[in-house]
Motif scaffolding. Structure first.
Motif, PDB file in Angstrom:
ATOM      1  N   VAL A 181       0.847  -1.192   0.000  1.00 16.57           N
ATOM      2  CA  VAL A 181       0.000   0.000   0.000  1.00 16.57           C
ATOM      3  C   VAL A 181       0.883   1.244   0.000  1.00 16.57           C
ATOM      4  CG1 VAL A 181      -1.736   1.331   1.256  1.00 16.57           C
ATOM      5  CG2 VAL A 181      -1.901  -1.163   1.159  1.00 16.57           C
ATOM      6  N   HIS A 182       0.606   2.151  -0.930  1.00 13.63           N
ATOM      7  CA  HIS A 182       1.298   3.426  -1.011  1.00 13.63           C
ATOM      8  C   HIS A 182       0.356   4.508  -0.482  1.00 13.63           C
ATOM      9  CE1 HIS A 182       4.423   2.082  -4.127  1.00 13.63           C
ATOM     10  NE2 HIS A 182       3.640   1.020  -3.917  1.00 13.63           N
ATOM     11  N   VAL A 183       0.605   5.011   0.714  1.00 15.89           N
ATOM     12  CA  VAL A 183      -0.207   6.097   1.261  1.00 15.89           C
ATOM     13  C   VAL A 183       0.322   7.409   0.686  1.00 15.89           C
ATOM     14  CG1 VAL A 183      -1.031   7.247   3.340  1.00 15.89           C
ATOM     15  CG2 VAL A 183      -0.576   4.774   3.378  1.00 15.89           C
ATOM     16  N   VAL A 184      -0.562   8.124  -0.018  1.00 16.20           N
ATOM     17  CA  VAL A 184      -0.151   9.340  -0.725  1.00 16.20           C
ATOM     18  C   VAL A 184      -0.845  10.549  -0.085  1.00 16.20           C
ATOM     19  CG1 VAL A 184       0.001  10.517  -2.948  1.00 16.20           C
ATOM     20  CG2 VAL A 184       0.067   8.001  -2.849  1.00 16.20           C
ATOM     21  N   GLY A 185      -0.074  11.387   0.590  1.00 13.21           N
ATOM     22  CA  GLY A 185      -0.622  12.609   1.165  1.00 13.21           C
ATOM     23  C   GLY A 185      -0.684  13.695   0.106  1.00 13.21           C
ATOM     24  N   LEU A 186      -1.878  14.236  -0.123  1.00 13.42           N
ATOM     25  CA  LEU A 186      -2.079  15.267  -1.139  1.00 13.42           C
ATOM     26  C   LEU A 186      -2.314  16.603  -0.455  1.00 13.42           C
ATOM     27  CD1 LEU A 186      -4.498  13.269  -3.488  1.00 13.42           C
ATOM     28  CD2 LEU A 186      -2.040  13.636  -3.814  1.00 13.42           C
ATOM     29  N   LYS A 187      -1.425  17.547  -0.700  1.00 10.97           N
ATOM     30  CA  LYS A 187      -1.563  18.860  -0.081  1.00 10.97           C
ATOM     31  C   LYS A 187      -1.348  19.942  -1.134  1.00 10.97           C
ATOM     32  CE  LYS A 187       3.130  18.382   1.737  1.00 10.97           C
ATOM     33  NZ  LYS A 187       3.840  19.490   1.089  1.00 10.97           N
ATOM     34  N   SER A 188      -1.965  21.088  -0.920  1.00 11.52           N
ATOM     35  CA  SER A 188      -1.956  22.139  -1.930  1.00 11.52           C
ATOM     36  C   SER A 188      -0.745  23.063  -1.849  1.00 11.52           C
ATOM     37  CB  SER A 188      -3.243  22.965  -1.839  1.00 11.52           C
ATOM     38  OG  SER A 188      -3.385  23.509  -0.535  1.00 11.52           O
ATOM     39  N   SER A 189      -0.075  23.104  -0.695  1.00  7.96           N
ATOM     40  CA  SER A 189       1.096  23.980  -0.568  1.00  7.96           C
ATOM     41  C   SER A 189       2.050  23.424   0.481  1.00  7.96           C
ATOM     42  CB  SER A 189       0.674  25.396  -0.195  1.00  7.96           C
ATOM     43  OG  SER A 189       0.404  25.494   1.187  1.00  7.96           O
ATOM     44  N   ASP A 190       3.200  24.054   0.596  1.00  6.88           N
ATOM     45  CA  ASP A 190       4.228  23.621   1.552  1.00  6.88           C
ATOM     46  C   ASP A 190       4.254  24.481   2.807  1.00  6.88           C
ATOM     47  OD1 ASP A 190       5.406  21.311   0.492  1.00  6.88           O
ATOM     48  OD2 ASP A 190       6.522  22.488  -0.981  1.00  6.88           O
ATOM     49  N   LEU A 191       3.122  25.076   3.154  1.00  7.28           N
ATOM     50  CA  LEU A 191       3.047  25.807   4.405  1.00  7.28           C
ATOM     51  C   LEU A 191       3.355  24.873   5.572  1.00  7.28           C
ATOM     52  CD1 LEU A 191      -0.175  27.927   3.784  1.00  7.28           C
ATOM     53  CD2 LEU A 191       2.199  28.747   3.773  1.00  7.28           C
ATOM     54  N   VAL A 192       4.013  25.386   6.580  1.00  8.26           N
ATOM     55  CA  VAL A 192       4.463  24.546   7.688  1.00  8.26           C
ATOM     56  C   VAL A 192       3.310  23.803   8.347  1.00  8.26           C
ATOM     57  CG1 VAL A 192       5.545  24.568   9.965  1.00  8.26           C
ATOM     58  CG2 VAL A 192       6.494  25.977   8.137  1.00  8.26           C
ATOM     59  N   TRP A 193       2.208  24.505   8.619  1.00  3.32           N
ATOM     60  CA  TRP A 193       1.089  23.853   9.312  1.00  3.32           C
ATOM     61  C   TRP A 193       0.448  22.786   8.438  1.00  3.32           C
ATOM     62  CZ3 TRP A 193      -3.919  23.722   7.588  1.00  3.32           C
ATOM     63  CH2 TRP A 193      -4.278  24.642   6.587  1.00  3.32           C
ATOM     64  N   MET A 194       0.440  23.008   7.115  1.00  5.18           N
ATOM     65  CA  MET A 194      -0.108  21.993   6.208  1.00  5.18           C
ATOM     66  C   MET A 194       0.763  20.752   6.199  1.00  5.18           C
ATOM     67  SD  MET A 194      -1.627  23.874   2.828  1.00  5.18           S
ATOM     68  CE  MET A 194      -3.215  24.719   2.884  1.00  5.18           C
ATOM     69  N   ASN A 195       2.071  20.950   6.149  1.00  2.00           N
ATOM     70  CA  ASN A 195       2.988  19.813   6.179  1.00  2.00           C
ATOM     71  C   ASN A 195       2.821  19.009   7.461  1.00  2.00           C
ATOM     72  OD1 ASN A 195       4.166  20.324   3.706  1.00  2.00           O
ATOM     73  ND2 ASN A 195       5.782  21.633   4.560  1.00  2.00           N
ATOM     74  N   LYS A 196       2.737  19.712   8.569  1.00  2.63           N
ATOM     75  CA  LYS A 196       2.623  19.039   9.867  1.00  2.63           C
ATOM     76  C   LYS A 196       1.319  18.247   9.967  1.00  2.63           C
ATOM     77  CE  LYS A 196       2.936  19.971  14.847  1.00  2.63           C
ATOM     78  NZ  LYS A 196       3.124  21.026  15.881  1.00  2.63           N
ATOM     79  N   GLU A 197       0.220  18.880   9.535  1.00  2.02           N
ATOM     80  CA  GLU A 197      -1.075  18.205   9.611  1.00  2.02           C
ATOM     81  C   GLU A 197      -1.123  16.995   8.687  1.00  2.02           C
ATOM     82  OE1 GLU A 197      -5.627  19.726  10.106  1.00  2.02           O
ATOM     83  OE2 GLU A 197      -4.483  20.596   8.449  1.00  2.02           O
ATOM     84  N   MET A 198      -0.626  17.150   7.464  1.00  5.40           N
ATOM     85  CA  MET A 198      -0.650  16.034   6.529  1.00  5.40           C
ATOM     86  C   MET A 198       0.247  14.898   6.984  1.00  5.40           C
ATOM     87  SD  MET A 198      -1.937  14.627   3.970  1.00  5.40           S
ATOM     88  CE  MET A 198      -2.947  15.995   3.430  1.00  5.40           C
ATOM     89  N   MET A 199       1.399  15.226   7.539  1.00  3.58           N
ATOM     90  CA  MET A 199       2.280  14.182   8.059  1.00  3.58           C
ATOM     91  C   MET A 199       1.586  13.373   9.152  1.00  3.58           C
ATOM     92  SD  MET A 199       5.966  16.178   8.210  1.00  3.58           S
ATOM     93  CE  MET A 199       6.754  14.851   9.112  1.00  3.58           C
ATOM     94  N   SER A 200       0.782  14.045   9.970  1.00  6.33           N
ATOM     95  CA  SER A 200       0.036  13.360  11.019  1.00  6.33           C
ATOM     96  C   SER A 200      -1.011  12.421  10.432  1.00  6.33           C
ATOM     97  CB  SER A 200      -0.635  14.394  11.927  1.00  6.33           C
ATOM     98  OG  SER A 200      -1.447  13.761  12.899  1.00  6.33           O
TER      99      SER A 200
END
Length: 280
Positions: A181-200
């Protein structure tokens, strides 16, 4: 006993769906139920040797028996059931009713290509059926490159709760086929809070799939506003066998009618697409 439901319209797309669906039933140890919905549209079966006669007679019962004769040897489930239902009326309504009342485990749909503007804005015929289905649907068509053995699955996650509600069903499919299984996090930008939330989110999904499916799980994050395009590019580059997504059943009519991500995935994917229905 589990059931694989395969809608057919006797086209070449039906042939692809039957082959894929019967193989799925063999893996699930499930019965196969083929369903055709009669409409006013004239059809000619892909195996026709007399197009003029078939257009005139529209002998669906005879065509159903011919399908059974052609495909029964592919069905390997001991003491399994391979049968055919013929319904009449609205295609989406009747197929979804069959799935509901037959308690189908999964549907395998052979979709026709649709590049019209109506498809883009209102959803393709395949999407409209998927959007109302009470059970998961695998969409296949003739442009797709696929192996019947599923060895790798793309599981996209975005910021919505609904994107994570599909995870248990996908973990089950992964366990069944022993697929990575390849879990693919899709995010619209590299804002710090977006990265942190998506990583979670990605970490939660990865841990759940690993524990439940007992398969190898990897993860990646992709940045960009065109989620569908990014996921499809990743699936192609990573030689994915099955792309997964969801349709969220909700009381919000705008979400229910138009879910552009899933519609675009269905219309453009070069890999089979598994669509999981989720609810509020």
């Amino acid at each position: 006993m589990k059931e694989v439901l395969i809608p057919v319209d006797f086209s070449n797309e039906s042939l692809i769906a039957l082959e894929y669906g019967i193989n799925m039933a063999n893996h699930l140890n499930a019965r196969v139920r083929v369903v055709h919905v009669k409409t006013n549209q004239l059809i000619v079966p892909f195996f026709s040797s007399d197009e003029a006669t078939d257009k005139l007679n529209q002998d669906v019962d005879a065509w159903a028996h011919e399908l059974y004769r052609r495909f029964k040897s592919q069905y390997k489930v001991e003491c399994g059931l391979f049968d055919f239902k013929i319904r009449e009326g609205n295609i989406v309504t009747e197929i979804c009713n069959q799935a509901k009342y037959g308690d189908s485990t999964i549907m395998v749909l052979g979709a026709h290509d649709d590049v019209s503007m109506n498809s883009k804005w209102l959803g393709s015929p395949a999407y409209r059926l998927v959007a109302h289905s009470p059970c998961p649907v695998i969409v296949v068509n003739k442009r797709m490159q696929f192996r019947h053995e599923i060895k790798s699955i793309a599981l996209p996650v975005d910021y919505s709760v609904a994107s994570r509600k599909k995870v248990p069903e996908i973990a089950g499919i992964a366990h069944l086929f022993d697929a990575n299984v390849h879990v693919v996090g899709l995010k619209s930008s590299d804002l710090v809070w977006m990265n942190k939330e998506m990583m979670s989110f990605v970490k939660q999904v990865k841990e759940f799939v690993s524990a439940e499916a007992k398969v190898e799980v990897s993860d990646t994050m992709i940045t960009g506003k065109d989620y569908a395009h990014n996921l499809l590019d990743y699936a192609q580059a990573s030689d994915i066998d099955l792309i997964t997504t969801h349709v969220h059943h909700t009381t919000n009519p705008f979400v229910r009618i138009y879910q552009s991500f899933t519609n675009e995935i269905i219309n453009k994917s070069l890999k089979p697409v598994l669509v999981i229905p989720t609810k509020d």
